[in-house]
Design an enzyme around this catalytic site. Sequence first.
Site, PDB file in Angstrom:
ATOM      1  N   GLY A  11       0.831  -1.203   0.000  1.00 19.11           N
ATOM      2  CA  GLY A  11       0.000   0.000   0.000  1.00 19.11           C
ATOM      3  C   GLY A  11       0.860   1.243   0.000  1.00 19.11           C
ATOM      4  N   ALA A  13       1.634   3.597  -1.985  1.00 17.58           N
ATOM      5  CA  ALA A  13       1.193   4.887  -2.507  1.00 17.58           C
ATOM      6  C   ALA A  13       0.114   5.525  -1.634  1.00 17.58           C
ATOM      7  CB  ALA A  13       0.676   4.726  -3.932  1.00 17.58           C
ATOM      8  N   ALA A  17       1.515   4.937   4.382  1.00 20.64           N
ATOM      9  CA  ALA A  17       2.876   4.761   3.869  1.00 20.64           C
ATOM     10  C   ALA A  17       3.560   6.103   3.632  1.00 20.64           C
ATOM     11  CB  ALA A  17       2.851   3.951   2.584  1.00 20.64           C
ATOM     12  N   ARG A  92     -11.183   1.069   5.787  1.00 16.92           N
ATOM     13  CA  ARG A  92     -12.517   1.125   6.377  1.00 16.92           C
ATOM     14  C   ARG A  92     -13.104   2.501   6.125  1.00 16.92           C
ATOM     15  NH1 ARG A  92     -13.551   0.903  12.864  1.00 16.92           N
ATOM     16  NH2 ARG A  92     -15.812   1.168  12.860  1.00 16.92           N
ATOM     17  N   ASP A 159      -3.429   1.714  19.326  1.00 13.38           N
ATOM     18  CA  ASP A 159      -4.367   1.762  20.448  1.00 13.38           C
ATOM     19  C   ASP A 159      -3.623   2.042  21.758  1.00 13.38           C
ATOM     20  OD1 ASP A 159      -6.604   0.871  18.743  1.00 13.38           O
ATOM     21  OD2 ASP A 159      -5.462  -0.991  18.674  1.00 13.38           O
ATOM     22  N   HIS A 187      -7.893  -5.561  17.543  1.00 10.79           N
ATOM     23  CA  HIS A 187      -7.867  -4.149  17.157  1.00 10.79           C
ATOM     24  C   HIS A 187      -9.243  -3.818  16.573  1.00 10.79           C
ATOM     25  CE1 HIS A 187      -6.672  -0.290  15.624  1.00 10.79           C
ATOM     26  NE2 HIS A 187      -6.941  -0.657  14.383  1.00 10.79           N
TER      27      HIS A 187
END
Length: 333
Positions: A11, A13, A17, A92, A159, A187
């Site tokens: 991931g 891009a 990151a 999400r 967390d 998580h």
Amino acid sequence: MSEPIRVVVTGAAGQIAYSLLYMIAKGDVFGPDQAVILHLLDIPPMMEVLQGVVMELADCALPLLRGVVPTADPAEAFKDVSAAFLVGAMPRKQGMERKDLLSANVKIFKVQGEALNEYAKKDVKVLVVGNPANTNALVCSKYAPSIPRENFTAMTRLDQNRAQAQIAAKAGVPVNQVYNVFIWGNHSSTQVPDASHAKVITGPNTAISAADAVKNEAWLLAEFIATVQKRGAAVIAARKMSSAMSAAKAAADHMRDWFRGTEPGKYVSMGVVSDGSYGAPKDVVFSFPVEIKNGKWSIVQGLPINDFYQQLLTATGKELEEEKAEAFSVINS
């Protein structure tokens, strides 16, 4: 200067990151004398964006960065890597159920597990950031049988950092004066932020319990827990996107401690394959307090857990068992 190690970020891009790559390349994770070669994996439609990231890394003129390999090919991305940050996942979005997220992501982590198994170093340390991180890490480990299961972890450090910051603010101290706040379980919103073992430094060689520092037990057992559990959703509601900068910092913290060790008497939260400690279900990736020496983590044993927290641990363990069953039903369907 030591020989460069190869580090993959998936991931690459994306938003997490974008913050994380700079931290790795300037030495925050593996140390100020450890050169790195970054392998950047993303999907084919993101290759043009990824080239922009490569240009920016070059323009940072970072002495420890000895090479960058941008690619959409898992075989190239995972070749000979010593550390893997598995960030890439379907993010999400507001209103999305975790079950929707699970279904979309488990197949990604099956493929990445297979690629790690075939191409990565056998002592590679794997951190899964992409959610649902615990179950994605379990899936990944199942499809990389030649790599030890203890080398697959999920990130609950975000967390823990959130919990530490909440206690520091309530106690009126800098955040680095709070330690041994733990996250148990998943998580997710069932996670168990536990301040019952936390300490607050009040002076040279002096620390008191978080309960004594905060002086508000009702807050510690209710609002504190709920705030940490729901913090990710609160960030999405405010930002219209999931946590990025704070997630990158937590990923860097997690991998730094895994490679470089924890201070004596100070423990950190990591999602690891459960051995049943503290009554957690076995064979799920469950967050425990761990200590780390010589690149090896071990679950801290013998911490007293009262009935209030034990009930919460049981609930988060049940959720992880349900996620596991659903994940493998998706894969096998």
